[in-house]
Design an enzyme around this catalytic site. Structure first.
Site, PDB file in Angstrom:
ATOM      1  N   GLU A   7       0.849  -1.188  -0.027  1.00  0.00           N
ATOM      2  CA  GLU A   7      -0.171  -0.042   0.093  1.00  0.00           C
ATOM      3  C   GLU A   7       1.092   1.182   0.015  1.00  0.00           C
ATOM      4  O   GLU A   7       0.650   2.244  -0.836  1.00  0.00           O
ATOM      5  CB  GLU A   7      -0.914   0.129   1.392  1.00  0.00           C
ATOM      6  CG  GLU A   7      -2.208  -0.934   1.096  1.00  0.00           C
ATOM      7  CD  GLU A   7      -3.022  -0.556   2.305  1.00  0.00           C
ATOM      8  OE1 GLU A   7      -3.124   0.607   2.594  1.00  0.00           O
ATOM      9  OE2 GLU A   7      -3.412  -1.766   2.759  1.00  0.00           O
ATOM     10  N   SER A  39       5.326 -20.079  -1.966  1.00  0.00           N
ATOM     11  CA  SER A  39       5.476 -21.525  -1.698  1.00  0.00           C
ATOM     12  C   SER A  39       4.616 -22.064  -2.831  1.00  0.00           C
ATOM     13  O   SER A  39       4.057 -21.408  -3.735  1.00  0.00           O
ATOM     14  CB  SER A  39       4.366 -21.810  -0.394  1.00  0.00           C
ATOM     15  OG  SER A  39       5.159 -21.055   0.733  1.00  0.00           O
ATOM     16  N   ASP A  43      -5.662 -10.069   1.348  1.00  0.00           N
ATOM     17  CA  ASP A  43      -5.583  -8.663   1.815  1.00  0.00           C
ATOM     18  C   ASP A  43      -6.052  -8.416   3.192  1.00  0.00           C
ATOM     19  O   ASP A  43      -7.166  -8.347   3.406  1.00  0.00           O
ATOM     20  CB  ASP A  43      -6.272  -7.774   0.617  1.00  0.00           C
ATOM     21  CG  ASP A  43      -5.831  -6.213   1.114  1.00  0.00           C
ATOM     22  OD1 ASP A  43      -5.031  -6.105   2.185  1.00  0.00           O
ATOM     23  OD2 ASP A  43      -6.198  -5.252   0.515  1.00  0.00           O
ATOM     24  N   ASP A 100      -4.791  -3.044   6.182  1.00  0.00           N
ATOM     25  CA  ASP A 100      -5.076  -1.882   5.757  1.00  0.00           C
ATOM     26  C   ASP A 100      -4.374  -0.809   6.596  1.00  0.00           C
ATOM     27  O   ASP A 100      -4.270  -0.607   7.630  1.00  0.00           O
ATOM     28  CB  ASP A 100      -6.417  -1.544   5.852  1.00  0.00           C
ATOM     29  CG  ASP A 100      -7.295  -1.868   4.516  1.00  0.00           C
ATOM     30  OD1 ASP A 100      -6.746  -2.617   3.722  1.00  0.00           O
ATOM     31  OD2 ASP A 100      -8.690  -1.853   4.416  1.00  0.00           O
TER      32      ASP A 100
END
Length: 822
Positions: free
Chosen positions: A196, A263, A335, A338
């Site tokens: 971000e 991975s 996600d 934030d």
């Protein structure tokens, strides 16, 4: 007279040699005191019945006991025997107490961990665990403490040679410490906060914000159309603010986005297996250290034997198998973070803006004690969105306007976290349905688990998914105004929202950190995915065979062919191959022609013995820098890894992306062919200065050495030659045999991040399953097991992954019996 002088000089020299030998002998003796004795009987407190630890020929402990708690006691003891320094270092890290041991070098790391407060979150999480989980955590902790008591009572060199150099008090291990290990792993695997901030900084730096979709593109597939311009959300920010980059201190748990986690995991149903049983392969990727973070172990639980990869400090097999079930983990890239920009009250800096006005921060002070320096006190602040971080953390100062601070929402900060409990329960699951039930409550770090029982295969995204408002200003992709209700989290989506795939029609499931679903925000899982390249090669290898075997899964795990090289080289070299007249020997033009001739005949295999992978990698690195330097300025130096999708967009001119090829500050208009040619010349100059101009004799492995370095002693002269494990390796950042490169000078292609564990499980014949780690079982540099698995790992070899107790005993290196103390 001269004879007497010579005699005295000889005596002095001899004395110095004798003193040096004595000194070295004393150092060795003290260091060797902490080498574990694997063949002994020991009376300990905390057991209900005797526990037997059988060490097989690879030093894998096979642990047998009457109850699950006793077995986990034995695991704690074995972990502390072999990896005490590693466990203590991880605990000091998550507690924010590294500076008490290492001094001022780690103060910034401690400050970040204190602000995130992960250790106290773990302590609060302990209070919500069920009784069965708590009993197992306590038993494991008691096993660790049994080893600590043994070290103290028998003067066993403090348990690790490093503790002679860094003398620090050692507190008993607790159940909360094991939960905290899960938190520090979540931090190491997190990348969205850093992404971000970088996205916002890049948006600010670009002359044309529309070009953001080129340099930081979405994974292919449908996505969002546009983002708000960061400068419009927070006017007045500088177009470029210099950042500190990421700490290269090996103790830092914070990684650049490209090294935040990766991975491979894949499975085949019986219909796609030559032997008629399910197959599963897993190789989780983490930063390389000596020893590797993984530790092999076998536990004989009441539900049966379990074997695989553990992480010292955590009482469960995180990737492995039982007789009936196999499981593997890959980073999901959900996600789950934030960043919020919080506006301070101009009249009172102890308040921040909320939806209905200014409210006070929750504050408290924290003292950081520093070895050989005065302690410092920092003020910890928290908002309803999460803890407030410093402007120096993640380069947040570069995107935070004056009069504001930044906070973070993150699933790992959730008190009701049952991740470790889920891992403990999973070991007793007998099939996929029981496994999925056991994994309920898994919180962070979000993972994709691949499962195979004796008949079926499945894959599911684990971890709590934030419930974002559909009107969220940036959809979680940029820092946003923390006082706007639409930017705040509304709890978590139900577990049923997490993608799950069971018994696919094609009989094959897999994940390489690639995009796995295409769903609309806010149930999208993520806009940032960890792989857009390896998935193509994996798919080809899986589809090339009607049926698979253990060996074909191993072949895929060790595959070194780069899809990226095969797809990009024809694009960037399209107008350079076999063009132009022959150039005289010794000229730059002739060197370029030789390089192009080598690459034209290359199949994209990143073999350590070939020159082509080095030429290709240097060219791509120079090419990206040529493309972005004039647009991003100094920020270009922070794009340390090549972005394949960016190069492809530019050379296919997707949505006008070829505009990157023109150097705006120059008079002429450069074409993409010009930039490709100049970048190749840049690369060849760098190769000549570093390795010489004999292109045919170059070796990729000389540049791509795996850096299993000791976190503390790895840079110490002389000692580093004894504690670091360096190996020439094949593969690269975008091959299935992944060896992600460092990216920064002077050694940009060092292999720093890859598969510290590999396992392949065959349920047609479970005891034919195999596994290996990248170093060895012991963390003690004087142990023969410090690096004994390293050469096997480098050569693509494995050790048997058998639950046959007789086989373990037949070639054992020692049997430890832990008896309850009366």
């Amino acid at each position: 007279m001269l004879g007497k002088v010579f005699q005295w000089l000889f005596r002095i020299a001899t004395g110095l040699v004798v003193l040096a030998v004595i000194a070295v002998s004393l150092v060795y003796w003290f260091a060797a005191r902490s080498l574990p004795d694997y063949d002994k009987t020991l009376s300990v407190e905390g057991l209900s019945a005797p526990v037997e630890i059988v060490r097989d020929s690879a030093n894998v402990p096979h642990i047998f006991g009457e109850t699950d708690e006793d077995v986990l006691f034995g695991l704690g003891y074995a972990h502390a025997q072999d990896r005490m320094w590693q466990m203590l270092t991880m605990r000091w890290t998550v507690q924010g107490r590294l500076s008490e041991v290492f001094g001022t070098r780690t103060v910034d790391i401690d400050k970040l961990l204190r602000r995130l407060d992960l250790y106290n979150v773990a302590r609060r999480s302990l209070e919500v665990q069920d009784d069965a989980t708590r009993a197992k955590l306590d038993a494991y902790a008691a096993g660790v403490n049994a080893r600590l008591d043994e070290v103290n009572n028998e003067a066993l060199g403090r348990g690790a040679p490093e503790l002679f150099l860094f003398n620090a008090p050692i507190a008993p291990w607790t159940a909360a410490d094991s939960l905290a290990m899960g938190k520090i792993m979540a931090l190491q695997l997190s990348g969205h906060m850093a992404n971000e901030v970088m996205r916002a900084r890049t948006s600010l730096a670009l002359p044309d914000p529309e070009r953001l979709r080129d340099i930081m593109p979405d994974a292919p597939g449908a996505g969002i159309a546009a983002l708000p311009e960061y400068a419009a959300m927070f006017p007045g920010l500088p177009r470029y603010a210099e950042g500190a980059g990421f700490s290269e201190d090996p103790l830092s748990p914070v990684n650049p986005v490209a090294l935040a986690g990766a991975s491979n995991g894949y499975a085949a149903a019986p219909s796609r297996s030559a032997a008629g049983g399910t197959l599963l392969a897993n190789d989780p990727h983490l930063g390389f250290t000596a020893p590797a973070i993984w530790y092999l172990a076998r536990l004989e639980l009441q539900s049966g034997g379990v074997i695989g990869g553990t992480i010292p400090g955590i009482p469960s097999v995180l990737t492995g198998r039982s007789e009936r079930l196999g499981w593997g983990l890959t980073s999901s890239y959900m996600d789950d973070q934030d960043v919020h920009i919080e506006q301070l009250n101009p009249e009172n800096s102890e308040e921040y803006r909320g939806p209905e006005g200014f409210v006070p921060f929750e504050t408290r002070r924290s003292i950081i004690r520093i070895k050989n320096a005065d302690p410092i006190t920092i003020t910890l602040r928290e908002t309803v969105n999460g803890p407030v971080l410093s402007g120096s953390d993640y380069n947040l100062s570069t995107v935070t306007p004056p009069g504001h601070v930044a906070s973070v929402s993150w699933t790992a900060l959730e008190d009701e976290d049952y991740t470790i409990a889920a891992g403990i329960r999973l070991m007793s699951a007998g099939d996929i349905d029981e496994a999925l039930t056991a994994l309920e409550g898994f919180t962070a770090p979000s993972q994709v688990i691949t499962l195979a029982d004796q008949r079926r295969i499945a894959m599911k995204v684990l971890g709590k998914m934030p419930a974002r408002d559909p009107a969220h200003r940036s959809e979680g992709r940029l820092p946003t105004q923390g006082w706007l209700p639409e930017n705040r989290w509304n709890g978590y989506l139900p577990d049923s929202s997490n993608p799950v795939f069971i018994d696919p029609e094609g009989g094959i499931l897999g994940n390489t950190n690639n995009k796995i679903v295409d769903r609309a925000f806010p149930e999208h899982v993520s806009f940032l995915w960890g792989d857009t390249q390896r998935i193509h090669r994996w798919r080809r290898l899986m589809q090339n065979r009607q049926v698979h075997t253990r060996d074909s899964f191993i072949e895929a795990q060790l595959d070194t062919v780069s899809f990226t090289a095969r797809s990009l080289l024809p694009l960037i070299g399209a107008d350079l191959w076999f063009t132009g007249e022959a150039a005289p020997e010794g000229t730059p033009e002739r060197l370029r022609q030789r390089a192009l001739e080598l690459l034209a005949d290359w199949n994209g295999e990143m073999n350590e013995h070939l020159p082509e992978p080095l030429i290709y990698s240097a060219w791509l690195r120079a090419l990206q820098m040529r493309l972005i330097q004039d647009d991003l300025g100094p920020l270009a130096e922070e794009f340390i890894h090549v972005q394949p999708l960016f190069i492809e967009r530019v050379y296919r001119d997707i949505d006008g992306a070829s505009a990157w090829c023109d150097v705006r500050q120059s008079g002429p208009t450069e074409t993409c062919v010009d930039i490709a040619r100049m970048a190749l010349d840049d690369a060849l100059i760098w190769i000549d200065e570093t390795y010489g101009d004999a292109l045919e004799s170059l070796r990729w492995g000389d540049a791509h050495q795996a850096t299993h370095d000791h976190q503390i002693l790895g840079d110490v002269p002389v000692l580093r030659h004894f504690v670091n494990i360096r190996q020439s390796t094949s593969g690269g950042t975008n091959t299935l045999l992944r060896g992600a490169t460092k990216g920064t000078l002077p050694d940009p292609f060092l292999n720093v991040h890859g598969a510290g564990y590999r396992g392949v499980y065959d349920f047609a014949d479970p005891n034919s399953s195999v596994f290996v780690t990248s170093t060895g079982q012991s963390g003690h540099p004087l142990s023969q097991h410090y690096d004994d698995l390293a050469q096997l790992w480098r050569r693509g070899e494995y050790v048997p992954m058998s639950l046959d107790a007789d086989l373990a005993r037949a070639a054992n290196e020692g049997i430890t019996v832990l008896q309850p103390r009366q």
